[in-house]
Design an enzyme around this catalytic site. Structure first.
Site, PDB file in Angstrom:
ATOM      1  N   ASP A  79       0.615  -1.330   0.055  1.00  0.00           N
ATOM      2  CA  ASP A  79       0.165  -0.034  -0.112  1.00  0.00           C
ATOM      3  C   ASP A  79       0.791   1.367   0.009  1.00  0.00           C
ATOM      4  OD1 ASP A  79       0.679  -0.601   2.714  1.00  0.00           O
ATOM      5  OD2 ASP A  79      -0.570   0.929   3.389  1.00  0.00           O
ATOM      6  N   ASP A 139       7.605   4.500  -0.993  1.00  0.00           N
ATOM      7  CA  ASP A 139       7.324   3.906   0.221  1.00  0.00           C
ATOM      8  C   ASP A 139       6.100   3.166  -0.020  1.00  0.00           C
ATOM      9  OD1 ASP A 139       6.691   3.316   2.799  1.00  0.00           O
ATOM     10  OD2 ASP A 139       6.146   5.192   3.537  1.00  0.00           O
ATOM     11  N   GLU A 173       0.420  -1.461   5.558  1.00  0.00           N
ATOM     12  CA  GLU A 173       1.175  -0.967   6.464  1.00  0.00           C
ATOM     13  C   GLU A 173       0.893   0.259   6.744  1.00  0.00           C
ATOM     14  OE1 GLU A 173       5.055   0.725   7.908  1.00  0.00           O
ATOM     15  OE2 GLU A 173       3.761   1.142   6.101  1.00  0.00           O
ATOM     16  N   GLU A 174       0.694   1.261   5.973  1.00  0.00           N
ATOM     17  CA  GLU A 174       0.569   2.635   6.079  1.00  0.00           C
ATOM     18  C   GLU A 174      -0.763   3.296   7.221  1.00  0.00           C
ATOM     19  OE1 GLU A 174       2.697   4.826   5.283  1.00  0.00           O
ATOM     20  OE2 GLU A 174       3.674   4.107   3.604  1.00  0.00           O
TER      21      GLU A 174
END
Length: 404
Positions: A79, A139, A173-174
């Protein structure tokens, strides 16, 4: 395929996560990307490939030696941040000579070393930037590209002897949920590394302790012409609460090991207003004290406005240091690998968190290694090509060193 080629393909997938969706993955685009990666890993000839209904993708590069070598893993997340759009990402390749980079002339969006002095470290290099209208997605699509590229290199160079290598790409994860449904037993590694750090050389095994807090203020709306001694304006009460927190303990005033309170959302009307904060601190005692402070301030507001404020607070993750210190050889190996590719290791605390923090507490020691990007989560994000190349080389070097 080069790491750059992969990265440029990957950023085209819209994988922005959504903390309010209530499902895993939190957005459908993450599963679309995971299915694409699954096909790519199958094409590379990897084994034990699994993709579950929650978009956790795992695969194996089998050992090519009979030596008894620990199974290690490499992990990155699918993500991108919900802080900014990841739709129609249009990466630009810049041969950087120094000075300002015009990201978007029409909108006068400029990436400038006057605001981002770290650009000066990359004069003479090839950078990949945004077009100023979206984030880039380094990222952590840089991390994914680096892992896949390294695994392909090892597959094509059987003279490099290594043990069993596991890789995993996970969702969300974000929004702090990347490790929630990660099956550590299925992954089956002795330890792993997340390729989710920032600038070249970074190596991290300390991260914030983290919590999220939502304070809801219930107001009383009355016609403003007749509101004296009757109205309770939830917006004004929320503002008063916000000013009770120390201004010096916010992200824009802190660095290193300093923690903070960070207001990340405001939704409100006279009738009801909600403030959303994230609380961060490397030190566990200070972290607990910060949570206590929010409880105290909520009580204090309720003394002045009885029953107006309600606090909902929950922990998100903890500092992985306590889980890594007993197995510091995993850090020593990573440091040596970084040095082996001609980079100086920068061992430092993460001013944030990674899936590795939660995974470490689930029994999988998992420090974090640089992926190379800078200015994550916004339109000024960029990644030097050489940094991604170095990160892929670090993965290969770690696999060599574990053999020893």
């Amino acid at each position: 395929m080069t790491v750059t080629d992969r990265f440029l393909k990957y950023v085209k997938f819209d994988t922005k996560s959504d903390e309010n969706s209530g499902v895993t993955p939190s957005t459908s685009g993450q599963m679309v990307f995971a299915k694409y990666l699954k096909e790519e890993l199958e094409g590379l000839g990897l084994t034990e490939i699994t993709l579950d209904d929650n978009a956790y993708l795992m695969a194996t590069l089998p050992a090519n030696t009979d030596e008894k070598i620990p199974t290690i893993g490499f992990i990155a997340h699918l993500d991108t941040s919900p802080d900014m759009s990841g739709t129609n990402v249009n990466p630009q390749i810049v041969d950087y000579k120094g000075g300002d980079i015009v990201l978007n002339a029409e909108q006068s969006i400029v990436l400038s070393p006057s605001q981002f002095p770290e650009l000066n470290d990359y004069v003479g290099e090839t950078l990949i930037t945004t077009d100023g209208t979206t984030l880039l997605g380094a990222d952590d699509k840089a991390g994914i590209a680096e892992i896949v590229t390294a695994i392909e290199y090892l597959k094509n160079h059987p003279e490099i002897k290594h043990g069993k290598i596991r890789i995993a790409f996970n969702p969300d994860e974000e929004i702090g949920q990347g490790a929630h449904k990660f099956d550590v037993d299925l992954f089956g590694a002795d330890w792993a590394y997340t390729m989710d750090g920032g600038a070249v050389g970074e190596l991290e095994f300390e991260n914030f302790n983290a919590a999220v807090a939502r304070i809801t203020f219930k107001g009383r709306n009355v016609h403003p012409g007749y509101a004296k001694d009757k109205m309770i304006n939830a917006i004004r009460v929320a503002n008063k609460f916000a000013t009770m927190l120390p201004e010096s303990e916010t992200p824009e005033h802190t660095e290193g090991y300093e923690g903070f309170y960070h207001v990340v959302g405001v939704e409100g009307s006279v009738e009801e207003t909600t403030l959303t904060y994230i609380i961060r601190d490397h030190d566990r005692a200070r972290f607990e004290a910060r949570k206590k402070e929010l409880e105290y301030l909520t009580c204090k507001i309720n003394e002045e406005f009885p029953g107006v404020a309600t606090l909902d607070m929950k922990d998100q993750y903890y500092n992985m240091r306590e889980k890594i210190e007993p197995v510091m050889h995993v850090i020593d190996i990573a440091k040596q690998a970084i040095e082996n590719v001609g980079v100086t290791p920068k061992v430092q605390p993460i001013r944030g968190g990674t899936d590795g923090a939660q995974l470490s507490f689930k029994g999988l020691p998992c420090p974090n290694i640089f992926a190379g990007g800078l200015n994550f989560h916004g339109r000024y994000e960029f990644v030097p090509v050489s940094s991604m190349e170095k990160a892929a080389q670090v993965v290969v070097e770690i696999c060599k060193l574990v053999k020893k």
